[in-house]
Design a protein around this motif. Structure first.
Motif, short mmCIF file in Angstrom:
data_model
loop_
_atom_site.label_atom_id
_atom_site.label_comp_id
_atom_site.label_asym_id
_atom_site.label_seq_id
_atom_site.Cartn_x
_atom_site.Cartn_y
_atom_site.Cartn_z
N UNK A 109 0.83 -1.20 0.00
CA UNK A 109 0.00 0.00 0.00
C UNK A 109 0.86 1.26 0.00
N UNK A 110 1.94 1.22 0.79
CA UNK A 110 2.84 2.37 0.83
C UNK A 110 3.47 2.62 -0.53
N UNK A 111 3.91 1.56 -1.21
CA UNK A 111 4.49 1.73 -2.55
C UNK A 111 3.46 2.30 -3.52
N UNK A 112 2.23 1.83 -3.41
CA UNK A 112 1.18 2.30 -4.31
C UNK A 112 0.87 3.79 -4.09
N UNK A 113 0.78 4.20 -2.85
CA UNK A 113 0.47 5.60 -2.56
C UNK A 113 1.61 6.50 -3.01
N UNK A 114 2.84 6.08 -2.76
CA UNK A 114 3.99 6.87 -3.20
C UNK A 114 4.06 6.94 -4.72
N UNK A 115 3.82 5.82 -5.38
CA UNK A 115 3.84 5.80 -6.84
C UNK A 115 2.72 6.67 -7.41
N UNK A 116 1.55 6.63 -6.78
CA UNK A 116 0.43 7.46 -7.23
C UNK A 116 0.77 8.93 -7.10
N UNK A 117 1.39 9.31 -6.00
CA UNK A 117 1.78 10.71 -5.82
C UNK A 117 2.73 11.14 -6.93
N UNK A 118 3.71 10.31 -7.22
CA UNK A 118 4.67 10.63 -8.29
C UNK A 118 3.98 10.76 -9.65
N UNK A 119 3.07 9.84 -9.94
CA UNK A 119 2.39 9.85 -11.23
C UNK A 119 1.43 11.04 -11.34
N UNK A 120 0.67 11.30 -10.29
CA UNK A 120 -0.26 12.44 -10.33
C UNK A 120 0.50 13.75 -10.42
N UNK A 121 1.64 13.83 -9.72
CA UNK A 121 2.42 15.07 -9.73
C UNK A 121 3.03 15.33 -11.10
N UNK A 122 3.51 14.28 -11.75
CA UNK A 122 4.22 14.45 -13.02
C UNK A 122 3.29 14.46 -14.22
N UNK A 123 2.29 13.56 -14.23
CA UNK A 123 1.40 13.44 -15.39
C UNK A 123 0.06 14.15 -15.22
N UNK A 124 -0.34 14.37 -13.98
CA UNK A 124 -1.66 14.92 -13.70
C UNK A 124 -2.64 13.82 -13.35
N UNK A 125 -3.70 14.19 -12.65
CA UNK A 125 -4.67 13.20 -12.20
C UNK A 125 -5.41 12.56 -13.37
N UNK A 126 -5.77 13.35 -14.36
CA UNK A 126 -6.56 12.83 -15.48
C UNK A 126 -5.72 11.88 -16.34
N UNK A 127 -4.51 12.27 -16.63
CA UNK A 127 -3.68 11.49 -17.57
C UNK A 127 -3.11 10.22 -16.93
N UNK A 128 -2.73 10.29 -15.68
CA UNK A 128 -2.13 9.12 -15.02
C UNK A 128 -3.17 8.01 -14.91
N UNK A 129 -2.74 6.80 -15.20
CA UNK A 129 -3.65 5.65 -15.14
C UNK A 129 -3.26 4.73 -13.99
N UNK A 130 -4.19 3.87 -13.61
CA UNK A 130 -3.89 2.89 -12.57
C UNK A 130 -2.81 1.93 -13.04
N UNK A 131 -2.76 1.68 -14.33
CA UNK A 131 -1.69 0.83 -14.87
C UNK A 131 -0.33 1.50 -14.66
N UNK A 132 -0.28 2.83 -14.87
CA UNK A 132 0.97 3.56 -14.63
C UNK A 132 1.38 3.44 -13.17
N UNK A 133 0.42 3.56 -12.28
CA UNK A 133 0.72 3.50 -10.85
C UNK A 133 1.22 2.12 -10.46
N UNK A 134 0.53 1.07 -10.90
CA UNK A 134 0.95 -0.29 -10.53
C UNK A 134 2.33 -0.61 -11.09
N UNK A 135 2.57 -0.17 -12.32
CA UNK A 135 3.88 -0.42 -12.94
C UNK A 135 4.98 0.33 -12.18
N UNK A 136 4.72 1.59 -11.83
CA UNK A 136 5.71 2.38 -11.09
C UNK A 136 5.97 1.80 -9.70
N UNK A 137 4.92 1.26 -9.08
CA UNK A 137 5.07 0.69 -7.74
C UNK A 137 5.69 -0.70 -7.77
N UNK A 138 5.71 -1.32 -8.95
CA UNK A 138 6.25 -2.67 -9.05
C UNK A 138 5.34 -3.72 -8.48
#
Length: 217
Positions: free
Chosen positions: A11-40
């Motif tokens: 969960x910690x990896x997912x939340x951190x990855x989501x923050x990175x993705x939302x910050x860099x790509x934006x909430x609309x553009x970032x996908x859950x697939x991007x988050x899961x991939x970034x979190x490993x």
């Protein structure tokens, strides 16, 4: 216990990855697939913890709140003057909007997510309510002039937060924004505070290591 610890780490990896993705790509553009991939982690693991992108965004906003409250606590430990804490917190925002993924992500979530009425943990409601609370402390502590209406003081703080966020969004440098903030506070603090009390309020950004005092907000 081991399974619970793994779940918490995931969960910690997912939340951190989501923050990175939302910050860099934006909430609309970032996908859950991007988050899961970034979190490993697998998409299945992601959906086990968060069924929607909104749930993940809420978790990121909660972490941004933790960042703010920790910052306020640290500033209040260093300063007995609440108006100084207000000034220092706006300077801290200038840094966090550039360095902290959770705070950066909270802006993009707030800007891009259309969910009806603003939520309490959205960027603006969160930061403004906390700063307004500090102004209430300043009022009770005798730091605000009697002729200063609470609404006027809140308007000033709102302008400072909005200005810092806008300058950051338009890629004005941290140093230039810091100078803008200092000039702004230099202009308006004489209109807000009580004169002749011996309480000076610094308008520039605080030093990295301020002395600790006992009084807290």
């Amino acid at each position: 216990m081991a399974r619970q610890e793994r779940s918490e780490r995931t969960m910690e990896r997912l939340v951190m990855a989501a923050a990175d993705q939302f910050a860099s790509q934006g909430f609309v553009k970032a996908s859950l697939a991007d988050v899961s991939r970034s979190a490993g982690v697998t998409k299945g693991a992601l959906f086990f913890h968060f069924s929607t992108k909104d749930e993940l965004a809420d978790a990121v906003l909660a972490r941004a709140q933790d960042v703010l409250e920790t910052m306020v606590e640290e500033l209040c430990e260093a300063e007995p003057i609440f108006l100084q804490v207000v000034v220092d917190l706006t300077h801290a925002l200038n840094r966090l909007l550039r360095d902290d993924a959770f705070v950066m992500a909270s802006v993009r979530i707030t800007r891009e997510r259309v969910n009806g009425r603003p939520a309490p943990l959205d960027f603006y409601p969160l930061w403004l309510s906390r700063l307004w609370r500090l102004l209430d402390h300043a009022r009770r502590n005798g730091e605000l002039g009697r002729s200063v209406a609470d609404a006027s003081a809140r308007t000033m703080v709102t302008a400072a937060v909005s200005g810092v966020e806008t300058l950051t969004w338009t890629r004005v440098s941290r140093k230039e924004t810091e100078k803008w903030l200092s000039d702004l506070w230099e202009l308006v603090l004489p209109l807000l505070r009580v004169e002749g009390t011996g309480r000076t309020v610094r308008t520039v950004a605080p030093l990295a290591h301020a002395p600790s005092l006992e009084e807290r907000c």
